[in-house]
Design a protein around this motif. Structure first.
Motif, PDB file in Angstrom:
ATOM      1  N   VAL A 343       0.848  -1.206   0.000  1.00 49.11           N
ATOM      2  CA  VAL A 343       0.000   0.000   0.000  1.00 49.11           C
ATOM      3  C   VAL A 343       0.877   1.248   0.000  1.00 49.11           C
ATOM      4  O   VAL A 343       0.602   2.220  -0.709  1.00 49.11           O
ATOM      5  N   GLN A 344       1.969   1.189   0.763  1.00 48.22           N
ATOM      6  CA  GLN A 344       2.894   2.334   0.808  1.00 48.22           C
ATOM      7  C   GLN A 344       3.447   2.630  -0.591  1.00 48.22           C
ATOM      8  O   GLN A 344       3.549   3.779  -1.000  1.00 48.22           O
ATOM      9  N   LEU A 345       3.823   1.569  -1.306  1.00 47.36           N
ATOM     10  CA  LEU A 345       4.383   1.771  -2.654  1.00 47.36           C
ATOM     11  C   LEU A 345       3.318   2.330  -3.598  1.00 47.36           C
ATOM     12  O   LEU A 345       3.588   3.220  -4.412  1.00 47.36           O
ATOM     13  N   LEU A 346       2.113   1.822  -3.476  1.00 45.84           N
ATOM     14  CA  LEU A 346       1.018   2.283  -4.319  1.00 45.84           C
ATOM     15  C   LEU A 346       0.752   3.777  -4.074  1.00 45.84           C
ATOM     16  O   LEU A 346       0.568   4.553  -5.020  1.00 45.84           O
ATOM     17  N   GLU A 347       0.761   4.139  -2.802  1.00 41.10           N
ATOM     18  CA  GLU A 347       0.521   5.548  -2.428  1.00 41.10           C
ATOM     19  C   GLU A 347       1.619   6.427  -3.025  1.00 41.10           C
ATOM     20  O   GLU A 347       1.356   7.491  -3.593  1.00 41.10           O
ATOM     21  N   TYR A 348       2.853   5.937  -2.940  1.00 40.34           N
ATOM     22  CA  TYR A 348       4.007   6.699  -3.440  1.00 40.34           C
ATOM     23  C   TYR A 348       3.919   6.895  -4.966  1.00 40.34           C
ATOM     24  O   TYR A 348       4.102   7.991  -5.468  1.00 40.34           O
ATOM     25  N   LEU A 349       3.600   5.812  -5.677  1.00 41.51           N
ATOM     26  CA  LEU A 349       3.607   5.884  -7.141  1.00 41.51           C
ATOM     27  C   LEU A 349       2.481   6.755  -7.708  1.00 41.51           C
ATOM     28  O   LEU A 349       2.561   7.199  -8.848  1.00 41.51           O
ATOM     29  N   THR A 350       1.433   6.978  -6.902  1.00 45.06           N
ATOM     30  CA  THR A 350       0.321   7.797  -7.413  1.00 45.06           C
ATOM     31  C   THR A 350       0.374   9.244  -6.915  1.00 45.06           C
ATOM     32  O   THR A 350      -0.536  10.010  -7.188  1.00 45.06           O
ATOM     33  N   ARG A 351       1.413   9.596  -6.173  1.00 46.48           N
ATOM     34  CA  ARG A 351       1.561  11.004  -5.776  1.00 46.48           C
ATOM     35  C   ARG A 351       1.690  11.844  -7.045  1.00 46.48           C
ATOM     36  O   ARG A 351       2.435  11.445  -7.966  1.00 46.48           O
ATOM     37  N   PRO A 352       1.014  12.991  -7.118  1.00 47.16           N
ATOM     38  CA  PRO A 352       1.043  13.783  -8.360  1.00 47.16           C
ATOM     39  C   PRO A 352       2.453  14.063  -8.885  1.00 47.16           C
ATOM     40  O   PRO A 352       2.721  13.893 -10.078  1.00 47.16           O
ATOM     41  N   GLU A 353       3.369  14.451  -7.971  1.00 50.10           N
ATOM     42  CA  GLU A 353       4.715  14.798  -8.464  1.00 50.10           C
ATOM     43  C   GLU A 353       5.468  13.552  -8.957  1.00 50.10           C
ATOM     44  O   GLU A 353       6.250  13.624  -9.910  1.00 50.10           O
ATOM     45  N   ILE A 354       5.206  12.418  -8.320  1.00 48.98           N
ATOM     46  CA  ILE A 354       5.868  11.179  -8.765  1.00 48.98           C
ATOM     47  C   ILE A 354       5.256  10.718 -10.093  1.00 48.98           C
ATOM     48  O   ILE A 354       5.956  10.221 -10.985  1.00 48.98           O
ATOM     49  N   GLN A 355       3.950  10.906 -10.247  1.00 46.35           N
ATOM     50  CA  GLN A 355       3.269  10.573 -11.493  1.00 46.35           C
ATOM     51  C   GLN A 355       3.904  11.295 -12.680  1.00 46.35           C
ATOM     52  O   GLN A 355       4.188  10.689 -13.709  1.00 46.35           O
ATOM     53  N   VAL A 356       4.146  12.594 -12.501  1.00 46.66           N
ATOM     54  CA  VAL A 356       4.768  13.368 -13.577  1.00 46.66           C
ATOM     55  C   VAL A 356       6.181  12.868 -13.834  1.00 46.66           C
ATOM     56  O   VAL A 356       6.599  12.683 -14.972  1.00 46.66           O
ATOM     57  N   LYS A 357       6.885  12.589 -12.745  1.00 44.39           N
ATOM     58  CA  LYS A 357       8.277  12.128 -12.881  1.00 44.39           C
ATOM     59  C   LYS A 357       8.327  10.800 -13.641  1.00 44.39           C
ATOM     60  O   LYS A 357       9.138  10.625 -14.557  1.00 44.39           O
ATOM     61  N   GLU A 371      -4.262  15.917 -10.669  1.00 40.49           N
ATOM     62  CA  GLU A 371      -3.407  16.951 -10.073  1.00 40.49           C
ATOM     63  C   GLU A 371      -2.002  16.949 -10.669  1.00 40.49           C
ATOM     64  O   GLU A 371      -1.275  17.942 -10.575  1.00 40.49           O
ATOM     65  N   ALA A 372      -1.604  15.846 -11.281  1.00 38.18           N
ATOM     66  CA  ALA A 372      -0.252  15.747 -11.848  1.00 38.18           C
ATOM     67  C   ALA A 372      -0.071  16.733 -12.992  1.00 38.18           C
ATOM     68  O   ALA A 372       1.034  17.197 -13.265  1.00 38.18           O
ATOM     69  N   LEU A 373      -1.175  17.068 -13.655  1.00 36.11           N
ATOM     70  CA  LEU A 373      -1.069  17.933 -14.821  1.00 36.11           C
ATOM     71  C   LEU A 373      -0.598  19.342 -14.433  1.00 36.11           C
ATOM     72  O   LEU A 373      -0.037  20.053 -15.259  1.00 36.11           O
ATOM     73  N   ASP A 374      -0.790  19.717 -13.167  1.00 34.55           N
ATOM     74  CA  ASP A 374      -0.309  21.023 -12.698  1.00 34.55           C
ATOM     75  C   ASP A 374       1.217  21.083 -12.696  1.00 34.55           C
ATOM     76  O   ASP A 374       1.803  22.161 -12.652  1.00 34.55           O
ATOM     77  N   TYR A 375       1.839  19.940 -12.680  1.00 39.11           N
ATOM     78  CA  TYR A 375       3.308  19.893 -12.595  1.00 39.11           C
ATOM     79  C   TYR A 375       3.967  19.926 -13.977  1.00 39.11           C
ATOM     80  O   TYR A 375       5.178  19.881 -14.081  1.00 39.11           O
ATOM     81  N   LEU A 376       3.161  19.944 -15.051  1.00 37.75           N
ATOM     82  CA  LEU A 376       3.764  19.952 -16.391  1.00 37.75           C
ATOM     83  C   LEU A 376       4.442  21.292 -16.658  1.00 37.75           C
ATOM     84  O   LEU A 376       3.907  22.343 -16.314  1.00 37.75           O
ATOM     85  N   GLY A 377       5.615  21.213 -17.290  1.00 38.65           N
ATOM     86  CA  GLY A 377       6.371  22.430 -17.580  1.00 38.65           C
ATOM     87  C   GLY A 377       6.390  22.729 -19.060  1.00 38.65           C
ATOM     88  O   GLY A 377       5.376  22.563 -19.752  1.00 38.65           O
ATOM     89  N   PRO A 380      10.328  19.438 -23.922  1.00 37.77           N
ATOM     90  CA  PRO A 380       9.750  18.663 -25.028  1.00 37.77           C
ATOM     91  C   PRO A 380       8.789  17.555 -24.563  1.00 37.77           C
ATOM     92  O   PRO A 380       7.752  17.344 -25.185  1.00 37.77           O
ATOM     93  N   THR A 381       9.140  16.877 -23.478  1.00 37.12           N
ATOM     94  CA  THR A 381       8.272  15.784 -23.027  1.00 37.12           C
ATOM     95  C   THR A 381       6.931  16.309 -22.536  1.00 37.12           C
ATOM     96  O   THR A 381       5.895  15.667 -22.712  1.00 37.12           O
ATOM     97  N   ASP A 382       6.962  17.496 -21.907  1.00 37.73           N
ATOM     98  CA  ASP A 382       5.699  18.095 -21.464  1.00 37.73           C
ATOM     99  C   ASP A 382       4.790  18.362 -22.657  1.00 37.73           C
ATOM    100  O   ASP A 382       3.578  18.178 -22.583  1.00 37.73           O
ATOM    101  N   GLU A 383       5.405  18.785 -23.766  1.00 39.32           N
ATOM    102  CA  GLU A 383       4.607  19.077 -24.961  1.00 39.32           C
ATOM    103  C   GLU A 383       3.969  17.783 -25.496  1.00 39.32           C
ATOM    104  O   GLU A 383       2.818  17.781 -25.923  1.00 39.32           O
TER     105      GLU A 383
END
Lengths: 449, 299
Positions: A343-357, A371-377, A380-383
């Motif tokens: 469960v800890q790993l699942l929680e970690y992998l779905t954190r918005p900032e980790i999702q973007v990473k 919420e991960a979409l707020d972290y897009l910059g 090129p990959t963001d595009e």
């Protein structure tokens, strides 16, 4: 004397071997501790050593070595440092993973804690009852919203069994050299498949060599490249009334085949197209200039030389922008001895900032947490991710109905054969008899409901 | 005294068997048992468990069976013949022990060290339109600037030729090493005697060297024959599954690529048995034709 020794040695060897195979009776002397009551006058701090946990995460995602390396070093290592939990990450084919966990479930010896599965195969796991409900876990996450686009088969009868961690669609990528041949007045961001075909033919005529890349090696991605075009021409997404994806011989499919056959007859495909198993290398080597392919692969090429390529949504047809859309999700295996750590790993992998990473680091998959979409910059990959999201939100998308067929590889082969026989070796017209025959082969692969 | 002798005699007779028992048990468990299981499975209907020839019927009516058989036969005949003659030629050159022979031997052996996947990947990279082979040809002037050879595009025959060449490139060193070892075991005096009696190089080679090398040639060719029938990895690295069917590739295809098809277990079992029979027959026929049995029988 020597002979006796040899004989004795041989006898000892055989006896030892037989003894090793024989069941053993072991006498164990057990010391039973005697309980005592001890009165303690002062508080003593006793350091308690918690044994380090190891999670086994089996995945059919992140197969390319670069993606594996990124996921292990950049995603899992920080988690291990944060929690002290070690993650044993294994990439394995979807079918093999399912077979392996089946054995573990049947023997009651569960060694796989989490599975990262393609959404087309979610139903294998939920139908077999090999994954645990996750509603309670997910309800505790107040800082993230999982996009509902990939809930099909992840949520069964209102219960969630898989949490998606990334998604993918199909995008257009062009080497900038190809832009010289783009028909006048055509907007790359609103390109139609017929314009795509005209463009491909113009390149072939101008360069004396076809430059369109699709995966011609059997059982790779052609079914998805074709499927995306057929959806654009009006084929229904999987799960909807017939004709629905995958289909070979319906009117929308035939219209899509006609467009591809037009490219084939004009030698618009790269000459070695039958040896291509992934368009990344031909695009990077400039043997191919044009492709409609998986967004992560597009991201890989685009990020390698941003100034050299142009990326756009997949072309459209009379029904809109069609695309096959896939996702990968994580489930916790029933019977795991490491549920809390999982469960800890699942929680970690779905954190918005980790999702973007995760999704940026592996080429440009689409994060599935809003919420991960707020972290897009702006890199090129963001595009790529933004373009992919555009296709996902506005396109005609279809999932892969893998569990409706005996074997998905055999389904792919039906489409590969039509590509070779009609698109590459044909005269540019649609051979309906060939399509009907292929459809019969496809129907024969359906699992009897 | 007599009892002691009897015991020693018995010990002498039993010892070899005792020493062999561990290996025998190992083979029984890890080789004979799975092979027998496979043989039995190929004769059973997977749904009913009844005796059935369905696996064989499926294989023999598979549209890819004849092309697979034909492609395998072509690869075996051409590649084994070509590899043998080139390897023999190289072995004879190295045996002359010229200056730099050791370096030549080292370089010639390099492809042997590469696994088939690496060989396939390396050649695939080289054979692509913008690959190193075309670049090399441009560089040495064999190919005018702007022109390309599409090595990987074309007919089945062209692909077969490429596979034979790539396989030969990798395998020739191993055949050469076996032949070289055989050549080095031939006493020099025999060849010298040939020259003393007026023979030239080719007469000595034909009348003395090659007949004495025959057991080594048999070993090399049988090993190569078996390996050539089992070619599959280079084929799929170059063209993927099903485009250029060969017998063992069909087994891997049904076992690994489409394992959930209803017919896959039967197809894989049927193809496996057919390949086993073909390999055994090919080896037997070759040994028979090369006189291996008659020589043994003759002592």
């Amino acid at each position: 004397m020597n002979k006796r020794m040899t004989f004795a040695l041989a006898a000892v060897l055989v006896v030892s071997l037989l003894a090793a195979c024989a069941p053993k009776t072991v006498t164990v002397t057990v010391e039973v501790p005697v309980e005592r009551t001890v009165e303690v006058e002062k508080t003593v701090e006793v350091p308690v050593e918690v044994p380090a946990k190891t999670l086994v995460l089996s995945s059919e995602m992140f197969a390319p070595p670069a993606e594996q390396e990124f996921f292990i070093n950049e995603i899992l290592k920080p988690f291990e440092e944060e929690t002290g939990i070690t993650v044993n990450f294994q990439v394995i084919k979807g079918e093999d993973m399912f077979d392996r966990v089946t054995v573990q479930q049947e023997t009651g010896h569960v060694t796989t804690d989490l599975v990262l599965v393609f959404n087309g195969r979610f139903s294998w796991w939920t139908d077999a009852g090999y994954v645990l409900p996750l509603d309670e876990v997910v309800s505790e996450w107040t800082d993230r919203t999982i996009l509902p686009a990939f809930d099909r088969n992840a949520v069964v009868d209102g219960t969630r069994y898989f949490v998606p961690i990334s998604a993918d669609v199909y995008l257009t990528i062009a080497n900038n050299k190809a832009l010289d041949y783009l028909p006048e007045g055509v907007d790359l961001n609103n390109l139609t498949y017929e314009q795509y075909a005209d463009w491909a033919i113009a390149i072939a005529e101008g360069e004396g060599e076809g430059k369109v890349c699709v995966t011609g090696v059997p059982q790779k991605m052609w079914i998805y490249q074709f499927g995306s075009s057929a959806l654009s021409y009006g084929l229904n997404p999987a799960g909807q009334p017939e004709p629905a994806f995958p289909n070979v011989n319906s009117e929308p499919s035939a219209a899509a085949w006609a467009m591809w056959a037009r490219i084939g007859a004009a030698n618009g495909f790269m000459p070695t197209v039958l040896n291509v198993d992934n368009c990344v290398d031909p695009l990077m080597r400039e043997e191919a200039w044009l492709s409609v392919t998986h967004n992560a692969r597009v991201g890989q090429v685009y990020a390698s030389a941003e100034a050299q390529y142009t990326v756009a949504p997949a072309p459209s047809g009379p029904a809109g922008v069609g695309t096959i859309a896939g996702a990968h999700g994580i489930g916790i295996v029933k019977g795991t001895a490491n549920y809390d750590a999982a469960v800890q790993l699942l929680e970690y992998l779905t954190r918005p900032e980790i999702q973007v990473k995760i999704n940026k680091g592996t080429g440009g998959f689409i994060p599935v947490v809003a919420e991960a979409l707020d972290y897009l910059g702006e890199d090129p990959t963001d595009e790529i991710i933004r373009k992919a999201l555009l296709v996902l939100e506005n396109g005609v998308t279809s999932y892969l109905p893998i569990s409706d067929f005996q074997d998905w590889g055999a389904v792919k082969k039906v489409f590969d054969d039509v590509f070779q026989q009609m698109v590459l070796q044909g005269d540019g017209t649609v051979d309906q008899a060939l399509l009907d025959e292929a459809q019969a082969r496809l129907d024969a692969l359906r699992v009897e409901q | 005294m007599t009892a002691q002798r009897k015991s020693a005699h018995l010990g002498k007779r039993i010892t070899p068997y005792l020493l062999v028992i561990p290996v025998f048990i190992y083979y029984l468990i890890f080789w004979v048992q799975p092979v027998l299981q496979q043989v039995i499975r190929s004769f059973l209907d997977p749904t009913t468990g009844q005796l059935s020839l369905e696996s064989y019927r499926l294989v023999l009516t598979d549209p890819d069976f004849i092309p697979a058989l034909r492609n395998t036969a072509i690869i075996v005949v051409i590649s084994v013949t070509m590899e043998f003659f080139i390897a023999l030629f190289l072995a004879l050159i190295i045996k002359r022990d010229f200056w730099g022979a050791s370096i030549f031997l080292f370089l010639a052996m390099l492809p042997m060290a590469l696994p088939p996947v690496a060989v396939g990947a390396m050649w695939k990279t080289g054979l692509t339109t913008n690959g190193w082979l075309n670049s090399l040809l441009h560089y040495v002037g064999f190919l005018p600037e702007g022109e390309k050879i599409y090595w990987l595009a074309g007919s089945t025959w062209k692909m077969l030729a490429l596979i034979i060449i790539i396989d030969a490139w990798q395998v020739i060193p191993s055949v050469m090493i076996i032949l070289l070892a055989g050549l080095q075991n031939i006493p020099k005096e025999l060849e010298e005697a040939g020259y003393v009696f007026g023979g030239n190089y080719f007469t000595v080679l034909r009348k003395i060297t090659l007949p004495l090398l025959r057991p080594t040639i048999q070993t090399a060719v049988v090993l190569r024959l078996i390996a050539a029938i089992q070619i599959w990895l280079i084929v799929i690295v170059l063209v993927g599954f099903s485009r250029l069917p060969v017998l063992v590739e069909r087994i891997v295809y049904y076992h690994e690529e489409v394992p959930r098809l209803n017919i896959s277990p039967q197809m894989a079992a049927g193809y496996t048995m057919i390949v086993t029979v073909i390999v055994s027959l090919a080896a037997l026929i070759y040994l028979r034709l090369s006189g291996a049995f008659s020589r043994r029988e003759g002592g």
